[in-house]
Design a protein around this motif. Structure first.
Motif, PDB file in Angstrom:
ATOM      1  N   SER A  34       3.447  -9.168   1.963  1.00  0.00           N
ATOM      2  CA  SER A  34       3.151  -8.578   3.271  1.00  0.00           C
ATOM      3  C   SER A  34       3.997  -7.325   3.528  1.00  0.00           C
ATOM      4  O   SER A  34       3.514  -6.353   4.120  1.00  0.00           O
ATOM      5  CB  SER A  34       3.381  -9.613   4.372  1.00  0.00           C
ATOM      6  N   THR A  35       5.245  -7.325   3.067  1.00  0.00           N
ATOM      7  CA  THR A  35       6.084  -6.134   3.270  1.00  0.00           C
ATOM      8  C   THR A  35       5.586  -4.999   2.370  1.00  0.00           C
ATOM      9  O   THR A  35       5.502  -3.841   2.804  1.00  0.00           O
ATOM     10  CB  THR A  35       7.570  -6.449   2.977  1.00  0.00           C
ATOM     11  N   ASP A  88      11.884 -12.705  -1.298  1.00  0.00           N
ATOM     12  CA  ASP A  88      11.953 -13.887  -0.427  1.00  0.00           C
ATOM     13  C   ASP A  88      13.383 -14.152   0.024  1.00  0.00           C
ATOM     14  O   ASP A  88      13.601 -14.710   1.092  1.00  0.00           O
ATOM     15  CB  ASP A  88      11.370 -15.099  -1.164  1.00  0.00           C
ATOM     16  N   GLU A 107       5.580  -8.723 -11.274  1.00  0.00           N
ATOM     17  CA  GLU A 107       6.638  -8.012 -10.550  1.00  0.00           C
ATOM     18  C   GLU A 107       7.858  -7.819 -11.441  1.00  0.00           C
ATOM     19  O   GLU A 107       8.463  -6.738 -11.466  1.00  0.00           O
ATOM     20  CB  GLU A 107       7.034  -8.802  -9.301  1.00  0.00           C
ATOM     21  N   LYS A 125      15.607 -12.362   5.300  1.00  0.00           N
ATOM     22  CA  LYS A 125      15.698 -12.630   3.856  1.00  0.00           C
ATOM     23  C   LYS A 125      17.147 -12.602   3.337  1.00  0.00           C
ATOM     24  O   LYS A 125      17.402 -12.880   2.177  1.00  0.00           O
ATOM     25  CB  LYS A 125      14.883 -11.586   3.069  1.00  0.00           C
TER      26      LYS A 125
HETATM   27  O1  LIG Z   1       5.049 -13.055  -5.198  1.00  0.00           O
HETATM   28  C1  LIG Z   1       5.331 -12.410  -4.190  1.00  0.00           C
HETATM   29  C2  LIG Z   1       6.446 -11.502  -4.059  1.00  0.00           C
HETATM   30  O2  LIG Z   1       7.576 -11.824  -4.794  1.00  0.00           O
HETATM   31  C3  LIG Z   1       6.780 -10.999  -2.673  1.00  0.00           C
HETATM   32  O3  LIG Z   1       7.383  -9.757  -2.854  1.00  0.00           O
HETATM   33  C4  LIG Z   1       7.701 -11.887  -1.881  1.00  0.00           C
HETATM   34  O4  LIG Z   1       7.138 -13.189  -1.788  1.00  0.00           O
HETATM   35  C5  LIG Z   1       7.971 -11.334  -0.477  1.00  0.00           C
HETATM   36  O5  LIG Z   1       6.789 -11.301   0.239  1.00  0.00           O
HETATM   37  P1  LIG Z   1       6.730 -10.904   1.765  1.00  0.00           P
HETATM   38  O6  LIG Z   1       7.046  -9.459   1.866  1.00  0.00           O
HETATM   39  O7  LIG Z   1       5.306 -11.225   2.165  1.00  0.00           O
HETATM   40  O8  LIG Z   1       7.712 -11.771   2.501  1.00  0.00           O
END
Ligand SMILES: O=C[C@H](O)[C@H](O)[C@H](O)COP(=O)(O)O
Length: 224
Positions: A34-35, A88, A107, A125
């Motif tokens: 989402s970020t 996360d 990633e 986070k």
């Molecule tokens: O597999 C997903 C990734 O590692 C994301 O970058 C991580 O989960 C953070 O996601 P969000 O920005 O939605 O918290």
């Protein structure tokens, strides 16, 4: 300030951070989540300043292409100058847990192929010790139960993320109850379990820079 407003603010800060580094030949590595989605939408506004992008997931590739940004295969792109992605959790040494969206393997590959990894997060986070967020592990499907038993021996509590298939056709175990005092070592140990494709610890190649959104503005942490 809502969490989405903080994500937008840190996405905009990332644009300002990378803008001076971009030129007509630049290929930008782009993460997932989402970020990262806020970042992609901001990146589209400066698409005239760089050449193309490499995506860390099918979802990110689709979003970039929907904005008219060319997406290259990493094998075509070669080494990237910069990779921008969320996380996360992050600790004071800029070690990360990633993979909440199941995109950890690609990633980690794109991060490894990039000179600089800029991690964008909101303050929820930030932790002292990684492990409050269950550690995602991508496994070859037939190895799932075996890997789970090996993780129990390491005092983790693995939970199968049912219904999730990664972009690579694999499955995810989320490991609860870990207090990760030595993330570099645990990353290596988990990588050695047969059937593990990738674990969500980004410690041996953590972030170089973390931009963290807070209600009072964006803070910058650099690897020392
Ligand atoms: O597999 C997903 C990734 O590692 C994301 O970058 C991580 O989960 C953070 O996601 P969000 O920005 O939605 O918290």
């Amino acid at each position: 300030m809502t969490q989405d407003e903080m994500k937008l603010a840190v996405a905009q800060a990332a644009i300002e951070y990378i803008r001076p580094k971009l030129n007509d030949d630049s290929i930008v590595g782009v993460g997932t989540g989402s970020t990262a989605n806020f970042f992609i939408d901001e990146l589209a506004k400066i698409k005239h300043l760089f050449a193309s992008a490499v995506a860390s997931s099918d979802e990110t590739a689709k979003r970039l292409e929907a904005h008219g940004i060319e997406v290259l295969d990493l094998n075509t792109a070669g080494q990237l100058d910069v990779y921008i992605d969320g996380a996360d959790e992050f600790d004071p040494h800029l070690n990360l847990i990633k993979g909440g969206g199941a995109a950890l393997t690609r990633e980690k590959i794109v991060a490894a192929a990039s000179r600089e990894f800029v991690c964008i997060v909101d303050s929820s986070k930030q932790v002292d010790i990684l492990g409050g967020f269950p550690l995602p592990i991508e496994v070859i499907p037939m190895s799932r139960s075996y890997v789970a038993r090996e993780i129990v021996k390491l005092d983790g509590a693995p939970v199968y993320r049912e219904g999730v298939v990664t972009d690579n056709g694999n499955e995810i175990l989320d490991v609860h109850d870990l207090s990760i005092v030595n993330p570099k070592e645990l990353e290596r140990v988990l990588n050695n379990v047969v059937g593990v494709v990738t674990n969500g610890l980004f410690a041996n190649r953590g972030a170089d820079v973390v931009l963290m959104s807070t209600p009072d503005g964006v803070e910058t942490f650099k690897r020392s």
